[in-house]
Design a protein around this motif. Structure first.
Motif, PDB file in Angstrom:
ATOM      1  N   ILE A  80       0.814  -1.216   0.000  1.00 58.04           N
ATOM      2  CA  ILE A  80       0.000   0.000   0.000  1.00 58.04           C
ATOM      3  C   ILE A  80       0.847   1.265   0.000  1.00 58.04           C
ATOM      4  CG2 ILE A  80      -1.721   1.330   1.285  1.00 58.04           C
ATOM      5  CD1 ILE A  80      -2.896  -1.238   2.291  1.00 58.04           C
ATOM      6  N   VAL A  81       1.949   1.268   0.762  1.00 60.77           N
ATOM      7  CA  VAL A  81       2.762   2.482   0.880  1.00 60.77           C
ATOM      8  C   VAL A  81       3.189   2.973  -0.501  1.00 60.77           C
ATOM      9  CG1 VAL A  81       4.863   1.114   1.235  1.00 60.77           C
ATOM     10  CG2 VAL A  81       4.829   3.520   1.926  1.00 60.77           C
ATOM     11  N   SER A 132      -9.713   1.474   3.867  1.00 64.60           N
ATOM     12  CA  SER A 132      -8.726   0.595   4.488  1.00 64.60           C
ATOM     13  C   SER A 132      -9.055   0.374   5.958  1.00 64.60           C
ATOM     14  CB  SER A 132      -7.321   1.172   4.339  1.00 64.60           C
ATOM     15  OG  SER A 132      -7.200   2.400   5.023  1.00 64.60           O
ATOM     16  N   LEU A 133      -8.415  -0.652   6.522  1.00 59.64           N
ATOM     17  CA  LEU A 133      -8.543  -0.960   7.943  1.00 59.64           C
ATOM     18  C   LEU A 133      -7.175  -0.850   8.595  1.00 59.64           C
ATOM     19  CD1 LEU A 133     -10.796  -4.163   7.942  1.00 59.64           C
ATOM     20  CD2 LEU A 133     -11.421  -1.939   8.909  1.00 59.64           C
ATOM     21  N   ILE A 134      -7.138  -0.332   9.794  1.00 61.01           N
ATOM     22  CA  ILE A 134      -5.898  -0.297  10.572  1.00 61.01           C
ATOM     23  C   ILE A 134      -6.010  -1.350  11.659  1.00 61.01           C
ATOM     24  CG2 ILE A 134      -4.409   1.078  12.056  1.00 61.01           C
ATOM     25  CD1 ILE A 134      -5.330   3.550  10.565  1.00 61.01           C
ATOM     26  N   LEU A 135      -5.086  -2.311  11.620  1.00 60.07           N
ATOM     27  CA  LEU A 135      -5.111  -3.415  12.575  1.00 60.07           C
ATOM     28  C   LEU A 135      -4.037  -3.224  13.628  1.00 60.07           C
ATOM     29  CD1 LEU A 135      -5.364  -6.399  10.048  1.00 60.07           C
ATOM     30  CD2 LEU A 135      -7.215  -4.972  10.958  1.00 60.07           C
ATOM     31  N   ASN A 136      -4.397  -3.455  14.861  1.00 60.26           N
ATOM     32  CA  ASN A 136      -3.444  -3.395  15.971  1.00 60.26           C
ATOM     33  C   ASN A 136      -3.226  -4.821  16.467  1.00 60.26           C
ATOM     34  OD1 ASN A 136      -1.781  -2.628  18.010  1.00 60.26           O
ATOM     35  ND2 ASN A 136      -3.335  -1.586  19.229  1.00 60.26           N
ATOM     36  N   SER A 137      -2.043  -5.361  16.179  1.00 58.67           N
ATOM     37  CA  SER A 137      -1.771  -6.756  16.539  1.00 58.67           C
ATOM     38  C   SER A 137      -0.455  -6.875  17.287  1.00 58.67           C
ATOM     39  CB  SER A 137      -1.727  -7.623  15.275  1.00 58.67           C
ATOM     40  OG  SER A 137      -0.678  -7.207  14.423  1.00 58.67           O
ATOM     41  N   LYS A 138      -0.077  -8.092  17.642  1.00 63.80           N
ATOM     42  CA  LYS A 138       1.169  -8.319  18.367  1.00 63.80           C
ATOM     43  C   LYS A 138       2.388  -7.884  17.568  1.00 63.80           C
ATOM     44  CE  LYS A 138      -0.660 -12.286  20.960  1.00 63.80           C
ATOM     45  NZ  LYS A 138      -0.538 -13.748  21.205  1.00 63.80           N
ATOM     46  N   SER A 139       2.294  -7.990  16.241  1.00 65.33           N
ATOM     47  CA  SER A 139       3.432  -7.638  15.387  1.00 65.33           C
ATOM     48  C   SER A 139       3.524  -6.151  15.113  1.00 65.33           C
ATOM     49  CB  SER A 139       3.338  -8.392  14.053  1.00 65.33           C
ATOM     50  OG  SER A 139       2.124  -8.066  13.386  1.00 65.33           O
ATOM     51  N   THR A 142      -0.791  -2.372  11.365  1.00 68.07           N
ATOM     52  CA  THR A 142      -0.783  -2.650   9.929  1.00 68.07           C
ATOM     53  C   THR A 142      -2.035  -2.066   9.288  1.00 68.07           C
ATOM     54  OG1 THR A 142       0.369  -4.747  10.325  1.00 68.07           O
ATOM     55  CG2 THR A 142      -0.666  -4.463   8.169  1.00 68.07           C
ATOM     56  N   ARG A 143      -1.850  -1.428   8.140  1.00 65.81           N
ATOM     57  CA  ARG A 143      -2.991  -0.935   7.370  1.00 65.81           C
ATOM     58  C   ARG A 143      -3.212  -1.881   6.194  1.00 65.81           C
ATOM     59  NH1 ARG A 143      -5.345   4.072   6.690  1.00 65.81           N
ATOM     60  NH2 ARG A 143      -3.623   5.157   7.716  1.00 65.81           N
ATOM     61  N   ILE A 144      -4.438  -2.351   6.029  1.00 64.31           N
ATOM     62  CA  ILE A 144      -4.743  -3.207   4.885  1.00 64.31           C
ATOM     63  C   ILE A 144      -5.825  -2.552   4.035  1.00 64.31           C
ATOM     64  CG2 ILE A 144      -4.090  -5.327   6.097  1.00 64.31           C
ATOM     65  CD1 ILE A 144      -7.063  -5.959   6.392  1.00 64.31           C
ATOM     66  N   SER A 145      -5.695  -2.680   2.750  1.00 69.03           N
ATOM     67  CA  SER A 145      -6.680  -2.131   1.817  1.00 69.03           C
ATOM     68  C   SER A 145      -7.880  -3.061   1.742  1.00 69.03           C
ATOM     69  CB  SER A 145      -6.043  -1.964   0.434  1.00 69.03           C
ATOM     70  OG  SER A 145      -7.029  -1.657  -0.530  1.00 69.03           O
TER      71      SER A 145
END
Length: 245
Positions: A80-81, A132-139, A142-145
């Motif tokens: 995406i970037v 897009s969605l912004i996910l907050n995870s252990k890693s 992350t933004r996903i389209s």
């Protein structure tokens, strides 16, 4: 808020682009946050932490790992970037587009050209942010389209986002919450309490399951087959897709 990363081993070049961004931010009254990196190693370390900008200005020729190689690593887990290569030569222009470069900017940079470039890339970034969605995870974050999301599955309190490139992103949350956030997007359907599918990726529908593009089978609860088929057909007709009966 648009986030920008600048990576160049030449301090004067970093200062030049930083000044142009500052000027653009002021004159366009645009919310922009930017971070500078003096080496590809520093940049990749941040990416691995999940700190992903919307736009990346990346020098092509740097000590150690060159910009093209860096971009290839980034593309393994983020497509995406918007990558804008900076260079004093057009030598690597063709190769740069093999890693999905948004633009190839030859130095020195003209202010007017830079402003036009920024207007264009920021407009695309803002459109992506809306879809897009912004996910907050252990890693990390992350933004996903949404256009790349094939389907999502929930197991316990963990959401698994299956993307078209075969990768799977994880985040805590519930399917009810996710469906609520995506209620305005007509391409998503919840055929089962544990699954949300992007109808753009449906390959076939039987009375037992939905087959996705990656051949994943999404179970259809008893008695819901007709409802699901009708919803898919309604969506497909709205997209003016061709039917043969």
């Amino acid at each position: 808020m648009i986030k920008i990363a600048l990576c160049d081993d030449d301090l004067s070049a970093l200062n030049e682009v930083s000044a142009l961004i500052g000027q653009y931010r002021t004159e366009r009254n645009q919310e922009i946050e930017y971070t500078t990196f003096h080496s590809s190693l520093e940049l990749l370390t941040e990416f691995e932490k999940g700190v992903i900008p919307d736009i990346l200005f990346l020098d092509v020729i740097m000590p150690g790992e060159d910009g093209i190689s860096v971009a290839k690593e980034i593309r393994q887990y983020n497509d995406i970037v918007k990558i804008i290569f900076l260079t004093s030569s057009s030598e690597f222009a063709v190769e740069s587009y093999s890693v999905g470069a948004y633009f190839y900017q030859v130095k020195p940079i003209c202010t007017d050209d830079f402003f036009h470039l920024m207007d264009s890339v920021i407009s695309e970034c803002e459109e992506i942010q809306q879809r897009s969605l912004i996910l907050n995870s252990k890693s990390g974050i992350t933004r996903i389209s949404l256009t790349k999301l094939e389907y999502c599955e929930v197991i316990g309190r963990t959401l698994f986002f299956h993307l078209e490139n075969g990768t799977v992103a994880e985040s805590n949350g519930s399917m009810d919450e996710l469906c609520g956030k995506l209620a305005d997007y007509d391409n998503f359907m919840r055929p089962h309490r544990s699954f949300l599918v992007n109808m753009e990726y449906i390959q076939s529908i039987s009375y037992k399951a939905i087959i996705m593009s990656d051949l994943a089978k999404i179970p259809i609860p008893h008695g819901r087959c007709s409802e699901i088929k009708n919803k898919y057909l309604e969506y497909a007709f709205s997209r003016k897709q061709v039917f043969i009966s």
